[in-house]
Design a protein around this motif. Structure first.
Motif, short mmCIF file in Angstrom:
data_model
loop_
_atom_site.label_atom_id
_atom_site.label_comp_id
_atom_site.label_asym_id
_atom_site.label_seq_id
_atom_site.Cartn_x
_atom_site.Cartn_y
_atom_site.Cartn_z
N CYS A 125 22.92 -37.34 37.62
CA CYS A 125 23.61 -36.53 38.62
C CYS A 125 23.05 -36.87 39.99
CB CYS A 125 23.42 -35.05 38.30
SG CYS A 125 24.33 -33.94 39.41
N PRO A 126 23.91 -37.07 41.00
CA PRO A 126 23.42 -37.38 42.34
C PRO A 126 22.45 -36.32 42.85
CG PRO A 126 25.79 -37.72 42.20
CD PRO A 126 25.38 -37.04 40.93
N GLU A 127 21.48 -36.74 43.58
CA GLU A 127 20.46 -35.82 44.10
C GLU A 127 21.08 -34.76 45.01
OE1 GLU A 127 16.20 -36.00 46.57
OE2 GLU A 127 17.32 -37.84 46.07
N GLY A 128 20.68 -33.52 44.81
CA GLY A 128 21.16 -32.43 45.63
C GLY A 128 22.51 -31.88 45.22
N VAL A 129 23.07 -32.38 44.12
CA VAL A 129 24.37 -31.94 43.63
C VAL A 129 24.18 -31.05 42.41
CG1 VAL A 129 26.56 -32.70 42.61
CG2 VAL A 129 25.57 -33.97 44.53
N ASN A 130 24.90 -29.96 42.37
CA ASN A 130 24.82 -29.05 41.23
C ASN A 130 25.35 -29.75 39.98
OD1 ASN A 130 26.52 -26.78 39.54
ND2 ASN A 130 24.56 -26.00 40.27
N ARG A 131 24.52 -29.88 38.97
CA ARG A 131 24.87 -30.65 37.78
C ARG A 131 26.03 -30.02 37.01
NH1 ARG A 131 20.26 -32.01 33.48
NH2 ARG A 131 20.11 -29.73 33.51
N SER A 132 26.03 -28.71 36.89
CA SER A 132 27.09 -28.04 36.16
C SER A 132 28.44 -28.21 36.84
CB SER A 132 26.75 -26.55 36.01
OG SER A 132 27.71 -25.89 35.22
N GLY A 133 28.46 -28.05 38.16
CA GLY A 133 29.69 -28.26 38.91
C GLY A 133 30.17 -29.70 38.84
N HIS A 134 29.21 -30.63 38.87
CA HIS A 134 29.53 -32.06 38.79
C HIS A 134 30.18 -32.39 37.45
CE1 HIS A 134 28.43 -36.41 38.24
NE2 HIS A 134 28.90 -36.44 39.47
N ARG A 135 29.64 -31.87 36.37
CA ARG A 135 30.20 -32.10 35.04
C ARG A 135 31.64 -31.61 34.94
NH1 ARG A 135 25.04 -29.67 31.71
NH2 ARG A 135 23.84 -31.61 31.47
N LEU A 136 31.85 -30.39 35.42
CA LEU A 136 33.19 -29.80 35.32
C LEU A 136 34.20 -30.59 36.14
CD1 LEU A 136 34.95 -27.46 34.28
CD2 LEU A 136 34.37 -26.22 36.38
N LEU A 137 33.83 -30.96 37.35
CA LEU A 137 34.77 -31.66 38.23
C LEU A 137 35.08 -33.06 37.72
CD1 LEU A 137 33.46 -30.56 41.75
CD2 LEU A 137 35.60 -29.88 40.64
N VAL A 138 34.08 -33.77 37.24
CA VAL A 138 34.32 -35.11 36.70
C VAL A 138 35.30 -35.03 35.53
CG1 VAL A 138 33.28 -37.01 35.40
CG2 VAL A 138 32.14 -36.14 37.44
N THR A 139 35.08 -34.07 34.64
CA THR A 139 35.96 -33.89 33.49
C THR A 139 37.37 -33.52 33.94
OG1 THR A 139 34.06 -33.11 32.18
CG2 THR A 139 36.26 -32.65 31.32
N LEU A 140 37.48 -32.60 34.89
CA LEU A 140 38.78 -32.15 35.38
C LEU A 140 39.53 -33.27 36.11
CD1 LEU A 140 40.79 -29.83 35.84
CD2 LEU A 140 39.50 -29.25 37.92
N PHE A 141 38.81 -34.02 36.96
CA PHE A 141 39.45 -35.11 37.70
C PHE A 141 39.98 -36.18 36.76
CE2 PHE A 141 36.71 -34.26 41.72
CZ PHE A 141 37.56 -33.23 42.06
N ASP A 142 39.21 -36.50 35.73
CA ASP A 142 39.64 -37.53 34.79
C ASP A 142 40.91 -37.11 34.06
OD1 ASP A 142 37.50 -39.05 35.53
OD2 ASP A 142 36.34 -38.75 33.70
#
Length: 238
Positions: A125-142
């Motif tokens: 996960c990129p530094e300073g980025v909320n991991r949970s939000g990142h997971r959800l958005l990556v999944t949703l965008f795909d």
């Protein structure tokens, strides 16, 4: 169990778009191909959208088009079950990472396709980025890019008149590209070699119809038993 902190800001959106962008572009193109193929077999754009939401498995969707068009619904269902069985194993392998995601984990499991798994399985996960939000958005965008591409392809298919033979091979090309990229990025090639070896062995033993499920059982079982030696300690202790 305490739920993991969840946050979505512009930083999370930007990071997720950067992570998902290659897959999103690919899904828009491949989804369009699927939508066109569906239209050529008599299914309109809304059927393509519904399929992308309910099934969301490019391989299954491409493989089942001709079966559905021919009215072979039972064969299409059995094929979908065999091909998509690997997604259950993907979800099992992500239980440790998603255990603190609360109710969000059900969507994360549901929409965990091969490409999203490839992006999120390393738990980077990129530094300073909320991991949970990142997971959800990556999944949703795909998933969203696949659904949008399917709809656009269905619309285009109503106006285009050409031979659609070969469009279904695009998923094979995508899997090959993802595999090569993961091979180049990964320091440990044991999972890739195991996957190739187990699949080839089961293909020889079980034939073309049912080799995938025993291959996935071998792969997941072996990776589970050897997880401590294969995964980096920081991922294993998540």
């Amino acid at each position: 169990m305490e739920t993991e902190e969840f946050r979505i800001t512009g930083k999370e959106v930007k990071a997720a778009l950067k992570t998902s962008f290659p897959i999103m572009v690919t899904f828009l193109v491949l989804g369009s191909g699927y939508g066109i193929l569906m239209e050529k077999h008599g299914f309109g754009p809304l059927w393509s959208v519904l399929s992308g939401i309910v099934i969301f498995s490019g391989t299954v969707q491409f493989v089942s088009v001709s079966m559905l068009g021919a009215g072979s619904f039972i064969m299409a269902a059995l094929t979908a079950f065999m091909v998509s069985a690997r997604h259950a194993f993907f979800s099992i392998s992500m239980i440790g990472r998603y255990r603190r995601e609360g109710k969000r984990k059900w969507y994360l499991y549901y929409a965990l396709c091969d490409e999203t798994y490839a992006m999120l399985s390393s738990d980077a996960c990129p530094e300073g980025v909320n991991r949970s939000g990142h997971r959800l958005l990556v999944t949703l965008f795909d998933q969203s890019s696949w659904v949008i591409g399917s709809f656009l392809g269905g619309v285009m298919g109503t106006y285009l008149n050409f031979d659609s033979t070969g469009i279904d091979f695009s998923m094979t090309a995508l899997f090959t590209t993802v595999f090569v990229q993961q091979w180049l990025d990964a320091k440990n090639h044991i999972p890739a070699i195991l996957g190739l070896g187990a699949t080839l062995l089961c293909r020889i033993i079980f034939g073309t119809d049912i080799f995938l499920i025993p291959a996935m059982i071998i792969i997941i079982g072996t990776l589970t038993l050897a997880r401590g030696k294969i995964e980096p300690k920081e991922v294993h202790n998540d």
